[in-house]
Design a protein around this motif. Structure first.
Motif, PDB file in Angstrom:
ATOM      1  N   ILE A 164       0.967  -1.282  -0.038  1.00 13.95           N
ATOM      2  CA  ILE A 164       0.108  -0.047  -0.194  1.00 13.95           C
ATOM      3  C   ILE A 164       1.048   1.303   0.100  1.00 13.95           C
ATOM      4  CG2 ILE A 164      -1.660   1.591   1.470  1.00 13.95           C
ATOM      5  CD1 ILE A 164      -2.957  -1.495   2.414  1.00 13.95           C
ATOM      6  N   ALA A 165       1.947   0.983   0.707  1.00 12.14           N
ATOM      7  CA  ALA A 165       2.967   2.027   0.898  1.00 12.14           C
ATOM      8  C   ALA A 165       3.582   2.607  -0.462  1.00 12.14           C
ATOM      9  CB  ALA A 165       3.764   1.950   1.906  1.00 12.14           C
ATOM     10  N   THR A 187       0.903   4.109  -2.857  1.00 11.51           N
ATOM     11  CA  THR A 187       0.518   5.436  -2.607  1.00 11.51           C
ATOM     12  C   THR A 187       1.531   6.425  -2.949  1.00 11.51           C
ATOM     13  OG1 THR A 187      -0.634   4.625  -0.504  1.00 11.51           O
ATOM     14  CG2 THR A 187       0.031   7.012  -0.560  1.00 11.51           C
ATOM     15  N   GLU A 188       2.885   5.920  -2.966  1.00  8.41           N
ATOM     16  CA  GLU A 188       3.935   6.873  -3.330  1.00  8.41           C
ATOM     17  C   GLU A 188       4.086   6.970  -4.881  1.00  8.41           C
ATOM     18  OE1 GLU A 188       7.713   4.812  -1.840  1.00  8.41           O
ATOM     19  OE2 GLU A 188       6.965   5.222   0.283  1.00  8.41           O
ATOM     20  N   LEU A 224       1.387   7.533  -6.811  1.00 14.54           N
ATOM     21  CA  LEU A 224       0.435   8.279  -7.258  1.00 14.54           C
ATOM     22  C   LEU A 224       0.904   9.561  -7.328  1.00 14.54           C
ATOM     23  CD1 LEU A 224      -2.240   6.888  -4.647  1.00 14.54           C
ATOM     24  CD2 LEU A 224      -2.257   6.563  -7.163  1.00 14.54           C
TER      25      LEU A 224
END
Length: 93
Positions: free
Chosen positions: A67-68, A71-72, A74
């Protein structure tokens, strides 16, 4: 997010002409419903909903580290082009 102004309807139009709005959602994939010139709801076609559901289910299956990473990847806020609903609402009057 790019919003096609023809894919915006008022709440009263949605109430009065649901069938036409549903057909518009099928044509555009989704329509945005405004109430008092503010975002109120989004009506998705079933095709668009099914397409997005696959993506959402994938995201829900990710673990913390993945997920991290996602997210990075995006786009950062300053790189996104955005439109105000006030501006878009004025175009449908």
């Amino acid at each position: 997010m790019n919003i096609f102004t023809k894919a915006i309807v008022s709440n009263s139009e949605m109430i009065k002409n649901y069938k036409a709005c549903r057909e518009k959602a099928e044509s555009f994939g989704k329509i945005f419903v405004l109430k008092n010139n503010q975002p109120d709801a989004v009506l998705f076609s079933i095709t668009e909903y099914e397409r997005l559901s696959v993506f959402i289910e994938y995201l829900e299956s990710l673990e913390g580290e993945d997920i991290a990473k996602f997210t990075e990847s995006l786009p950062k806020e300053e790189n996104k082009k955005s439109y105000s609903f006030d501006h878009l609402g004025n175009e449908i009057k």
